[in-house]
Structures are given as structure tokens and as C-alpha cells.
Design an enzyme around this catalytic site. Structure first.
Site, short mmCIF file in Angstrom:
data_model
loop_
_atom_site.label_atom_id
_atom_site.label_comp_id
_atom_site.label_asym_id
_atom_site.label_seq_id
_atom_site.Cartn_x
_atom_site.Cartn_y
_atom_site.Cartn_z
N ARG A 3 -17.91 -1.56 -2.39
CA ARG A 3 -17.78 -0.16 -2.76
C ARG A 3 -17.58 0.01 -4.26
NH1 ARG A 3 -12.92 3.53 -0.45
NH2 ARG A 3 -11.73 2.09 -1.75
N GLU A 21 -10.92 6.72 14.62
CA GLU A 21 -11.27 5.30 14.51
C GLU A 21 -10.16 4.53 13.79
OE1 GLU A 21 -15.03 5.40 12.43
OE2 GLU A 21 -15.64 7.18 13.60
N LYS A 31 -12.46 12.00 11.90
CA LYS A 31 -13.63 12.66 11.31
C LYS A 31 -14.10 13.79 12.22
CE LYS A 31 -15.18 8.03 9.87
NZ LYS A 31 -16.24 7.02 10.04
N ASP A 67 0.64 4.32 -2.53
CA ASP A 67 0.34 5.67 -2.06
C ASP A 67 1.35 6.68 -2.59
OD1 ASP A 67 -1.89 4.84 -0.66
OD2 ASP A 67 -0.81 4.60 1.23
N CYS A 124 14.36 -25.13 -16.02
CA CYS A 124 14.59 -25.94 -17.23
C CYS A 124 16.01 -25.88 -17.75
CB CYS A 124 13.62 -25.51 -18.33
SG CYS A 124 13.95 -23.84 -18.98
N GLU A 158 -16.96 -2.36 7.42
CA GLU A 158 -15.81 -3.09 6.90
C GLU A 158 -15.95 -4.57 7.24
OE1 GLU A 158 -12.09 -1.87 4.88
OE2 GLU A 158 -13.80 -0.73 5.63
N LYS A 200 -2.07 7.43 7.49
CA LYS A 200 -1.50 6.13 7.13
C LYS A 200 -0.20 5.90 7.88
CE LYS A 200 -3.02 3.81 4.27
NZ LYS A 200 -3.12 3.83 2.81
N CYS A 252 13.14 -16.32 -19.01
CA CYS A 252 13.37 -17.64 -19.58
C CYS A 252 12.51 -17.70 -20.85
CB CYS A 252 12.95 -18.73 -18.60
SG CYS A 252 12.87 -20.38 -19.35
N ASP A 294 0.82 -1.21 0.00
CA ASP A 294 0.00 0.00 0.00
C ASP A 294 0.86 1.26 0.00
OD1 ASP A 294 -2.38 -1.26 -0.06
OD2 ASP A 294 -3.00 -0.78 1.98
N ALA A 295 1.93 1.24 0.80
CA ALA A 295 2.76 2.44 0.93
C ALA A 295 3.38 2.83 -0.41
CB ALA A 295 3.86 2.20 1.97
N GLU A 296 3.80 1.84 -1.19
CA GLU A 296 4.39 2.13 -2.50
C GLU A 296 3.33 2.68 -3.46
OE1 GLU A 296 6.87 -0.31 -5.94
OE2 GLU A 296 6.97 -0.97 -3.85
N SER A 354 -13.92 7.83 -1.19
CA SER A 354 -12.63 7.43 -0.67
C SER A 354 -12.21 8.45 0.38
CB SER A 354 -11.61 7.37 -1.80
OG SER A 354 -10.37 6.90 -1.33
N CYS A 379 17.95 -20.81 -16.55
CA CYS A 379 16.69 -20.96 -15.81
C CYS A 379 16.82 -22.05 -14.75
CB CYS A 379 15.56 -21.30 -16.78
SG CYS A 379 14.00 -21.73 -15.96
N ASP A 438 -8.00 -2.93 8.10
CA ASP A 438 -7.54 -3.38 6.78
C ASP A 438 -8.46 -4.48 6.29
OD1 ASP A 438 -5.98 -3.30 4.57
OD2 ASP A 438 -4.26 -4.34 5.44
N TYR A 463 -19.51 1.59 10.70
CA TYR A 463 -18.92 2.87 11.08
C TYR A 463 -19.63 4.09 10.49
CZ TYR A 463 -16.31 2.04 6.68
OH TYR A 463 -15.94 1.75 5.39
N CYS A 519 9.10 -24.49 -20.51
CA CYS A 519 9.68 -24.49 -19.16
C CYS A 519 8.64 -24.99 -18.16
CB CYS A 519 10.14 -23.09 -18.78
SG CYS A 519 10.66 -22.93 -17.05
N LYS A 539 -8.24 2.39 11.27
CA LYS A 539 -8.51 2.11 9.86
C LYS A 539 -8.30 0.61 9.62
CE LYS A 539 -7.48 3.72 5.17
NZ LYS A 539 -7.20 2.39 4.59
#
Length: 704
Positions: A143, A120, A307, A41, A431, A182, A331, A446, A37-39, A86, A428, A124, A234, A451, A122
Site C-alpha cells: 500500500r 469482516e 462496510k 491511535d 560496563c 492482506e 478497533k 550510559c 497500535d492503541a497508543e 486508509s 550501567c 493484523d 477482500y 560500553c 480486521k
């Protein structure tokens, strides 16, 4: 900076959009994310910054304006009466406080430090909309893209936390009450489920979030019922016919905190860790508190949602097209731990891509125990300079694939003399064929189509849930069948008989018969699923549906030129070129021909107007719109999002995603796109409402 856009910025924005859309589909539609997720984001943050620096790049169809992803097509589509939005993200205390400053600027007369906030965890999990009519549960929907989701009522009905009838003590209730929350899987129950999988010799689930999402996408609710799913409420969505005992309106409650109490009284579980706090300083403190306690909780969280507590102020602060301004998701940063790198190995995927990965001494990081981590490609291994025997830093954002950040250079336990630099293998590991890295490419492949590792991965993908959806044919089963010499490619599956399977280890007569029946049922899957199943590079469910609906049959697609394929709305040159290349290769042609002889469908059913189901008579509709281009924007009554476009194409017309000089008319539904309206006005394109749309379909003429 708002003037001419440098080519470098435009190219990077285009690249980011493609990456974001691709990974969004993997996460939201296929439940098979490839990056943490962080990447993901960070990709979104970078694109937003580019769009802020160069406003010309900020188009309405940018993924920065989107919510979730379009429904996958596995289930009946449900249109949300109130959009499921979102949330904007904050990644640091500074960004969290900047949100508070924005609130102050938006409502200068309100003292933000005196405001009450609901903080609240979050969770996952998977966002869910539950609808109750006169207190009885009638529908559950995902959603999706915020406007339309998928009907998963039968599956959600198996979740014990979801009340089938609202508690009498919490009434009286509105005629229609939508509850949002959720679906998630507690950590201990997830671990117990994986322990049972291991004892049965079955493949382990990756993490609680993906396991919950996968459980909800089962076609058989009895399978969903076997998964340890739970629900937390929620928020409220649609409220119709709210009771007013003694003239007092009780739905909704005046604050978020009271709403949670109201939901709990109605019989819904709510987070026990939600807190009401006062002022931004307390919001920051609560976020830090939950960040410290995250692994002490019984469920996985990846942040904190804050909120504005008073619901009346939500209208004051308003919302953007995709997210409310009165809420934000803080986050958590990716977590890092150190452990020993035992070895570096290479796996071969279904396309032949050779991916290095690290085998580690198990370490608890990001909410789970990690023993394997990705190293991406040869260049990444070299850049990080990690070697077997190193003490390494492992990072995991608490959700998907852990990665090795790099070696620990100094400190206790770090050897003074490191082993020699690891070299990427030249052949490889499956193979023995020489591995190939093309000039300018970061990946190594490969190239042996036979293979064994590639065969297993290709067949596993063919049978996967998002492709031909063959129940019981996971990677372990495929590996067993390949090793036994029973199958070499997907077409061989259709020659299997129960007696062959029953003779193998861990195959009883019943499981053998069930698997053959599942394979047989896959023959009737639509063409769009077959295109996904074939594993064509860049072709996901969305692109597959677009091209299948445009050409109708696989021979029609194979006969089309790259330019004709690219002209399909939602396809483009990259997907078109990949399709054309795949369908012209002799090996692939041979497999497709064998699939056809086995009775696998090579056609996409024609959907009836206004529905997602096939209609035998749809092809016979009068061609009233032949040669005309009609664009649709917004929600048209009595039609799904795609149904209106199909109603046009079934009558000989075209329905692209944008307005141009060639557009005959623009159909305007509820919540239309501003850019399409503006373009239509600039070009003088006629605009039609829903009633006029029906007349256009019938006559092909614009109403007087």
C-alpha cells in the site's frame, strides 16, 4: 474556537505530528514499532481533536490526512492507479453508532437501519495489491502511502494462497483485474516458526504481523518462501476491459458480499468469518461477537471492518482525502491481564539510553504469551509504583510491546507488605559507568561510548535490514563476534575473513563465507542507507534520503552548516542539529574515516529522470533550471513521485514541498494538492501541465 490558536495548542500539535510521523515510519517502513497500535491511535485522535478545535492547525500535510507511509526505497516504486485508502477508526460502541448517524445525515433518503453491511475481521497483516492481466498474476505491490507502494512481486509469488492463474470456473475475467487483500501469518504457524528458531539458537520473531511484513521485505524470495505466509482477498481495485457476456456486466459484483463470493470462485481465499448483517444494531453485535472470539480464531485480528454492502452506495457516501465514508474500522481496546512481577531490570540501547523493563511470570495477553514488558523510564516506574514481587496489570494491544499498567492494590494473592521501592541503578549494568540523567530529560544514559551493550546494539543496527542490510548478522551473531574480540565497531566488520569466523561455535565454512560476502556487498550501499546505519538520533530513512540527495556526499553533508542542512525539504532544525553534532564528534569522525578506507560508499547515486535508478550521465544534464524554484504537486506521467523533483534538481533547480513568492512555476499532475494550487493562484505563480513540464526541463523557459 476557530480564531487565534493558543501557543500551548500549537506546540502540542507540532509535538504530536512529529511523534505520529516518527512512529508511522517505524511501523510501515521499518517494521519495528516502538509503541502499541492503541497508543498510536490515541496520538492521532488527540491531534484530530486539536485540528477540529483550531482549524488553523489543520494543514494539508498533517499526518491526519496521510495514508500509511511513503515507500522505503528498498524496492521499485509502484504508483497505484486507484488510491489504496486508509480507514477511519471507532474505539467504542458510541463512536460506531455515530458513524451510522453520519451515514444517515449524508444520505437522508436512505434508511440506515434497513441497510445491509459486510462485517469482516480486521486481519493484523500487510495490505497488498495484486494485479492480473488476462487472468495471469503479473504484479504485487504494498500500500505504501496509498498513492505509491513497493513492487514485491517476486516475494508474493512464493505465497501459496496467491493464484498464479485465476480459476477457469470464475471467469471470464477483465483484461486487467486488481485484487486487494492482506498478507498475514496464522498464529500456530508463527509459533511453530519461532520454535524452529529457538531450536537453531536464532533470534525469535516478535509477532505475526511484523514477521509477515519482514518476510515481504526480503531481497531474496527464497527467504520469503520459507515463511508461513497466507493471503486473504477482500476488495477489487482497477477493473479494465470487463467482459459482458450476453450484455451483462459481471465485474464488479453489485455488493461486497457478492464480491467476496466472486473472489472465492476466482481462486482466492477469503475470510470465513466475514458476515452480512442488517442495520447498525447488528453491526454492533457482530463487532462485540468477534471481540469475544478473537483469540479463538486461527489468525490475529485487532478489530472489525464494517462496510456498506451495496457498492453503488459507496459513490453516494463518498470519501475524504484519506478514507471512505462507507466503511469504518472498529478497533478492539487494549487487553489487560494480571501476573507476578519477578524483577525490574535495565537494558542499554545503541545510543546509551537505559530503559527499565519488567521480567514477568509468563501470561497470555493480547494474543501472545508475555514474559517481558516495558516500563519506559525512571519516572514511569516511580509514577506506577511497581515493585518486584507485586501482582501487576499487564496491557497489550495485540500487536507490539506490552506494558505494565500498575500494581494490583487489593484482592486475593496481593501481599499485605510490599517490598521496598525499586531504585533506578546509578551505574550501567553492562560496563559499570555512572548513568547520567540530564536536567529536564526523562531518559537516563550510559555515556561510555565503549560500553559493550552499546557496541552490540550499534553494530546490530548498522547491519539491520533498513540500514546496510547485511544478511545473517543479527544481534546474536554480533554479540558472539564482540565477545570473541573480533569487532568493536561497524568498521571492524570489513576486516573479517572467513577463517576467523569458521573457528567460532555455530559457524561452518559456508555460513562464514556467506557472512563475509554479505558484509562485502554492503560496501556499495548508497549514502542514505549509511546515514541510517550510523544510528544518528532523529535520522530515519526519509530524512536520510532527503539530505543525501541534497548534498550528494558525506563530506558535503559534514561541511554544511546546521542552517544549510535544515533548509533541505523534509529535514528541519531537529534533524539538522543532530546530524551536525554527530558528524563533528571525534569518535564518529574516526569510525566514518575507517569505513571510507574500507571502501564503504560515501555517495548517493544520482537518479535518472523519471526513475529510481542511478544514472551515470545524469550529472551532465544541461543546467536549464539553475537558480529557479519549481514545485511539483500530484502525479506527473512517466515520473515517480520523487523522479519529477529529481529531474528539476539535476538541471540545477530547487524543488521544495511548498509554494512561495520565489516559486518560478508549479507543475500540476493528477490529483494535485489543493493548498498548493490555492497558494499559486494567490501569488500568481504560473501552473504547468505535464507536457509543458517537459519543455520547461529542456529549455528552462515557461511555454508561451
Amino acid at each position: 474556537m476557530a480564531g487565534t490558536v493558543p501557543q500551548e495548542a500549537a506546540d502540542r500539535a507540532a509535538e504530536l505530528r512529529q511523534l505520529i510521523v516518527h512512529n508511522n515510519e517505524l511501523y510501515n517502513v521499518l517494521d519495528a514499532p516502538e509503541i502499541p497500535d492503541a497508543e498510536y491511535d490515541l496520538l492521532v485522535v488527540e491531534l484530530r481533536q486539536l485540528e477540529a478545535d483550531y482549524p488553523a492547525l489543520a494543514t494539508p500535510d498533517s499526518p491526519t490526512q496521510a495514508v500509511g507511509a511513503a515507500p522505503s526505497g528498498l524496492f521499485q516504486e509502484v504508483r497505484h492507479r486507484v488510491q489504496m485508502m486508509s480507514l477511519d477508526n471507532a474505539f467504542s460502541e458510541g463512536e460506531l453508532r455515530a458513524w451510522g448517524e453520519r451515514l444517515r445525515r449524508q444520505a437522508p433518503g436512505i434508511d440506515v437501519e434497513a441497510l445491509a453491511f459486510s462485517c469482516e475481521p480486521k486481519v493484523d497483516g500487510v495490505a497488498m495489491s495484486l494485479t492480473y492481466e488476462r487472468g495471469r498474476f503479473v504484479q504485487a505491490a504494498t500500500r505504501g502511502d496509498g498513492v505509491s507502494g513497493e513492487d514485491v512481486t517476486a516475494n508474493v509469488a512464493t505465497v501459496g494462497d496467491v493464484p498464479k492463474e485465476l480459476a477457469r470456473a470464475g471467469g471470464p475475467y477483465p483484461d486487467v483485474l486488481e485484487v486487494r487483500g492482506e498478507i498475514y501469518m496464522p498464529v500456530k504457524e508463527f509459533e511453530a516458526m519461532n520454535k524452529r528458531q529457538a531450536e537453531l539458537g536464532e533470534r525469535l520473531f516478535v509477532n505475526p504481523r511484523n514477521s509477515a511484513a519482514g518476510a515481504l521485505r526480503q531481497k531474496d524470495p527464497t527467504v520469503t518462501a520459507q515463511r508461513p505466509l497466507h493471503f486473504w482477498a477482500y476488495a477489487l481495485g482497477v477493473i479494465d476491459g470487463a467482459p459482458t457476456p450476453k450484455g451483462k456486466v459481471i465485474w464488479p459484483a453489485p455488493t461486497q458480499t457478492e464480491t467476496l463470493a466472486q473472489l472465492k470462485k476466482a481462486g482466492f481465499p477469503v475470510s470465513p468469518d466475514a458476515r452480512q448483517v442488517g442495520g447498525m444494531a447488528a453491526v454492533v453485535a457482530r463487532c462485540e461477537e468477534l471481540a469475544e472470539a478473537r483469540h479463538a480464531l486461527a489468525y490475529e485480528i485487532d478489530g472489525v471492518v464494517s462496510k456498506v454492502d451495496e457498492l453503488a452506495l459507496h459513490d453516494v457516501f463518498g470519501a475524504t482525502s484519506r478514507a471512505p465514508r462507507w466503511a469504518i474500522a472498529f478497533k478492539f481496546p487494549p487487553e489487560e491481564r494480571t501476573t507476578r512481577l519477578i524483577d525490574i531490570m535495565v537494558s542499554i540501547g545503541r545510543t546509551g539510553r537505559a530503559t527499565p523493563f519488567a521480567r514477568l511470570e509468563p501470561v497470555f495477553v493480547g494474543g501472545s504469551t508475555v514474559g517481558v514488558a516495558t516500563l519506559h523510564n525512571e519516572d514511569q516506574v516511580a509514577a506506577k509504583d511497581v515493585r518486584p514481587g507485586d501482582l501487576v496489570i499487564v496491557r497489550k494491544a495485540g500487536d507490539v510491546i506490552p506494558e505494565v499498567v500498575g500494581p494490583v492494590r487489593e484482592g486475593p494473592g496481593v501481599p499485605k507488605r510490599r517490598k521496598p521501592t525499586w531504585k533506578f541503578p546509578t551505574s550501567c549494568p553492562s560496563c559499570g559507568t555512572p548513568l547520567v540523567r540530564l536536567p529536564g530529560e526523562s531518559d537516563t544514559y550510559c555515556t561510555n561510548i565503549d560500553c559493550p551493550a552499546q557496541r552490540v546494539q550499534r553494530i546490530s543496527h548498522y547491519a539491520s535490514r533498513s540500514a546496510m542490510d547485511i544478511e545473517g548478522l543479527g544481534e546474536e551473531r554480533v554479540l558472539q563476534l564482540v565477545a570473541a574480540g573480533l569487532i568493536n565497531d561497524a568498521a571492524d566488520l570489513y576486516d573479517l575473513v572467513p577463517e576467523q569466523l569458521a573457528a567460532l561455535d555455530r559457524f561452518g565454512a559456508l555460513s562464514a563465507a556467506n557472512l563475509v560476502a554479505g558484509i562485502d556487498a554492503s560496501r556499495s550501499q548508497p549514502l542514505s542507507r549509511l546515514l541510517v546505519a550510523l544510528g544518528i538520533r532523529h535520522v530515519g530513512p526519509t530524512g536520510a534520503r532527503a539530505v543525501a540527495r541534497a548534498f550528494g556526499t558525506l563530506p558535503g553533508i559534514a561541511a554544511a552548516s546546521v542552517e544549510e542542512l535544515a533548509a533541505v525539504d523534509g529535514v528541519g532544525l531537529i534533524i539538522a542539529a543532530s546530524l551536525a553534532e554527530f558528524l563533528s564528534a571525534d569518535t564518529n569522525v574516526a569510525v566514518v574515516e575507517r569505513l571510507g578506507r574500507a571502501g564503504v560508499s560515501m555517495e548517493e547515486p544520482v537518479a535518472a529522470a523519471g526513475s529510481e535508478s542511478g544514472g551515470a550521465g545524469a550529472a551532465a544534464l544541461p543546467q536549464t533550471l539553475e537558480g529557479k524554484t519549481v514545485v511539483v504537486t500530484g502525479a506527473v506521467p512517466d515520473y515517480t513521485r520523487e523522479g519529477a523533483e529529481e529531474a528539476i534538481t539535476q538541471r540545477g533547480g530547487k524543488s521544495p514541498g511548498s509554494v512561495s513568492k520565489k516559486t518560478f512555476a508549479l507543475v500540476v499532475g493528477a490529483s494535485p494538492g489543493a493548498s498548493k494550487l490555492k497558494k499559486a493562484e494567490e501569488l500568481g505563480v504560473p501552473q504547468l501541465d505535464a507536457a509543458s513540464f517537459q519543455k520547461l526541463l529542456e529549455t528552462g523557459e515557461l511555454p508561451a
